[in-house]
Write an enzyme that holds these catalytic residues in place. Structure first.
Site: not given
Length: 237
Positions: A132, A146
């Site tokens: 990501s 995250y």
């Protein structure tokens, strides 16, 4: 070519399945619980003329990973895509059990999938991890934990890519930025894409298909000299 995609029936995973099917990949798609979405993706992929099987499996468990690879059989590639986030909040307001679950789904599980993939792949095999853009941005006020898990995916890609290069296996990653999936609504912020898009240098979010194109390239012979690195698909952010 036969490829296993974890989390392969929705969002970026489903777009990747469609794109790889167009390149002639037979597919095995893992999913957690949405059987209807899984069946719909399977049927669309089969309509492209390749074989496609779906497997319900939890990658945070040894049994789930074993079921995926048993169903997949001999494979030439793995797209390590399964992941999730559960809410947008500062770290101090995020429950400890949710942090642990986030690491299990986004780092521990994918690491174990990659471990199994090394044993399953022959020379010439490819592992594409889905990271990501958050991994380098940190995502303050949204999901620091995250982002940290995805930074671990980048480290996994680098280290494992170097570790297995002599075996003829490539390990690469794609780091999507702001992408049009149902993740944002599922975490309670359906307007996030519209709010965040002006911050992207290209001025917009990406589609899952744009991310899938990067995955397909990395899996192809056109990227045969690319390993142990992460390709950012973030619109310049």
């Amino acid at each position: 070519m036969r490829t296993l995609i974890t989390g392969g029936t929705r969002g970026i995973g489903a777009a990747t399945a469609h794109r790889l099917a167009a390149d002639g990949h037979d597919l095995v798609l893992g999913y957690l619980s949405d059987e209807a979405a899984a069946a719909a993706t399977r049927d669309k992929v089969r309509a492209l003329g390749v074989s496609c099987e779906i497997v319900a499996a939890d990658i945070t468990t040894d049994a789930g990973i074993a079921a995926l690879f048993e169903a997949a059989g001999p494979i030439t590639g793995v797209v390590n895509n399964a992941g999730a986030t559960y809410r947008y909040a500062p770290l101090v307001d995020t429950p400890a059990d949710e942090i642990r679950r986030t690491y299990d789904v986004n780092l521990v599980g994918p690491t174990l999938v990659a471990r199994a993939a090394v044993s399953a792949l022959a020379e010439g095999g490819v592992i594409v991890n889905i990271s990501s853009g958050a991994a380098t941005l940190g995502s303050p006020g949204e999901y620091v934990h995250y982002a940290a898990a995805k930074a671990g995916i980048d480290a996994l890609t680098k280290g494992l890519g170097l570790e297995v290069a002599s075996r003829g296996i490539r390990v690469v990653a794609v780091a999507p930025g702001l992408t049009e999936t149902d993740l944002h609504a599922a975490t309670g912020d359906p307007g996030r894409i519209e709010r965040m898009a002006p911050q992207i240098p290209l001025g917009r979010s990406s589609s899952p298909d744009e991310v899938a194109e990067a995955v397909a390239w990395l899996m192809s012979d056109k990227a045969s000299y690319v390993t142990a690195t992460t390709l950012r698909v973030t619109g310049g952010r």
